[in-house]
Design a protein around this motif. Structure first.
Motif, PDB file in Angstrom:
ATOM      1  N   TYR A  90      27.082   1.255  30.183  1.00 18.39           N
ATOM      2  CA  TYR A  90      26.617   1.362  31.588  1.00 18.39           C
ATOM      3  C   TYR A  90      27.535   2.357  32.249  1.00 18.39           C
ATOM      4  N   PHE A  91      26.978   3.490  32.670  1.00 20.05           N
ATOM      5  CA  PHE A  91      27.815   4.529  33.199  1.00 20.05           C
ATOM      6  C   PHE A  91      27.624   4.319  35.023  1.00 20.05           C
ATOM      7  N   CYS A  92      28.744   4.481  35.577  1.00 23.58           N
ATOM      8  CA  CYS A  92      28.792   4.846  36.994  1.00 23.58           C
ATOM      9  C   CYS A  92      28.967   6.413  37.266  1.00 23.58           C
ATOM     10  N   ALA A  93      28.492   6.917  38.290  1.00 26.03           N
ATOM     11  CA  ALA A  93      28.747   8.278  38.634  1.00 26.03           C
ATOM     12  C   ALA A  93      28.683   8.322  40.214  1.00 26.03           C
ATOM     13  N   SER A  94      29.445   9.518  40.785  1.00 25.60           N
ATOM     14  CA  SER A  94      29.354   9.590  42.302  1.00 25.60           C
ATOM     15  C   SER A  94      29.481  11.251  42.402  1.00 25.60           C
ATOM     16  N   SER A  95      29.092  11.387  43.670  1.00 31.16           N
ATOM     17  CA  SER A  95      29.071  12.693  44.085  1.00 31.16           C
ATOM     18  C   SER A  95      29.202  12.574  45.676  1.00 31.16           C
ATOM     19  N   PRO A  96      29.680  13.865  46.341  1.00 33.46           N
ATOM     20  CA  PRO A  96      30.162  13.847  47.473  1.00 33.46           C
ATOM     21  C   PRO A  96      28.988  13.838  48.880  1.00 33.46           C
ATOM     22  N   LYS A  97      28.945  13.532  49.784  1.00 34.22           N
ATOM     23  CA  LYS A  97      27.984  13.197  50.605  1.00 34.22           C
ATOM     24  C   LYS A  97      26.964  14.348  50.858  1.00 34.22           C
ATOM     25  N   GLY A  98      25.927  14.087  51.535  1.00 34.65           N
ATOM     26  CA  GLY A  98      24.908  15.172  51.658  1.00 34.65           C
ATOM     27  C   GLY A  98      24.194  15.138  50.442  1.00 34.65           C
ATOM     28  N   GLN A  99      23.171  16.171  50.757  1.00 36.81           N
ATOM     29  CA  GLN A  99      22.287  16.687  49.713  1.00 36.81           C
ATOM     30  C   GLN A  99      22.922  16.919  48.582  1.00 36.81           C
ATOM     31  N   SER A 100      22.506  16.217  47.619  1.00 32.99           N
ATOM     32  CA  SER A 100      23.536  16.365  46.021  1.00 32.99           C
ATOM     33  C   SER A 100      23.094  17.650  45.581  1.00 32.99           C
ATOM     34  N   SER A 101      22.162  18.375  45.862  1.00 32.42           N
ATOM     35  CA  SER A 101      21.719  19.593  45.265  1.00 32.42           C
ATOM     36  C   SER A 101      22.961  20.454  45.442  1.00 32.42           C
TER      37      SER A 101
END
Lengths: 116, 114
Positions: A90-101
């Motif tokens: 099970y992988f968790c991931a994150s990205s910064p705020k806002g539209q992830s594109s």
């Protein structure tokens, strides 16, 4: 800067038991994702949080899986009751705020779950 | 449904050999394309990505990939592999399908022998 951290790294449980996986995203990242890889198969999307709200949970396999992100910081993924076919990473991931594109998604090391 | 195909499941090479890993996707709209790598015991790391512009993308550690829209392909290449490139490589696509989710291929395990 700390990366995405997951706990536990490995877990072996019996069929029918409950397991809770935890993910701490990179500080300040609003987007948090859960993915799963069953042995030998592709990594599959489970769900996506934006802060504490579930943006997309189309990949959750069934109602034995419950994900939460209270307060918009860390997230937990509970499997209750666990079945043999839930074994995998099970992988968790994150990205910064806002539209992830345009944003890079950062992954944790994964939590290995074995159901026996 | 959208999907990603990685044709090579397991590749074994000697050091200094050239590498090309195939990746094809099925989606007709605008896509973002990624290659991730997972070294033994480590997390998935981004190797390179394509969003727009020059279809030949250069990544870390000497890797590059070429986006060929007409072939729906995004193959990964490296002219000369090293033992330290031993890892599992994943191709992934993110499209304008209304969510941020990545669609991954099944992965290619690369073993490089000295």
């Amino acid at each position: 800067e700390a990366g995405v951290t997951q706990f536990p790294s490995h877990s072996v449980i019996e069929k029918g038991q409950t397991v809770t996986l935890r993910c701490d995203p990179i500080s300040g990242h609003d987007n948090l994702y859960w993915y799963r890889r069953v042995m030998g198969k592709e990594i599959k999307f489970l769900l996506h949080f934006v802060k504490e709200s579930k943006q997309d949970e189309s990949g959750m396999p069934n109602n034995r899986f419950l994900a939460e992100r209270t307060g918009g910081t860390y997230s937990t993924l509970k499997v209750q009751p666990a079945e043999l076919e839930d074994s995998g990473v099970y992988f968790c991931a994150s990205s910064p705020k806002g539209q992830s594109s345009g944003n890079t998604i950062y992954f944790g090391e994964g939590s290995w779950l074995t159901v026996v | 449904a959208q999907s990603v195909s990685q044709h090579n499941h397991h590749v074994i090479l000697s050091e200094a050999a050239s590498l090309e890993l195939g990746c094809n996707y099925s989606y007709g709209g605008t896509v973002n394309l990624f290659w991730y790598v997972q070294y033994p015991g480590q997390h998935l790391q981004l190797l390179l990505k394509y969003f727009s512009g020059d279809p030949l993308v250069k990544g870390i550690k000497g890797f590059e990939a070429e986006f060929i829209k007409s072939k729906f392909s995004f193959n990964l290449r490296k002219p000369s592999v090293q033992w330290s490139d031993t890892a599992e490589y994943f191709c992934a696509v993110r499209g304008a399908w209304g969510t941020d989710k990545l669609i991954f291929g099944t992965g290619t395990r690369l073993q490089v022998f000295p």
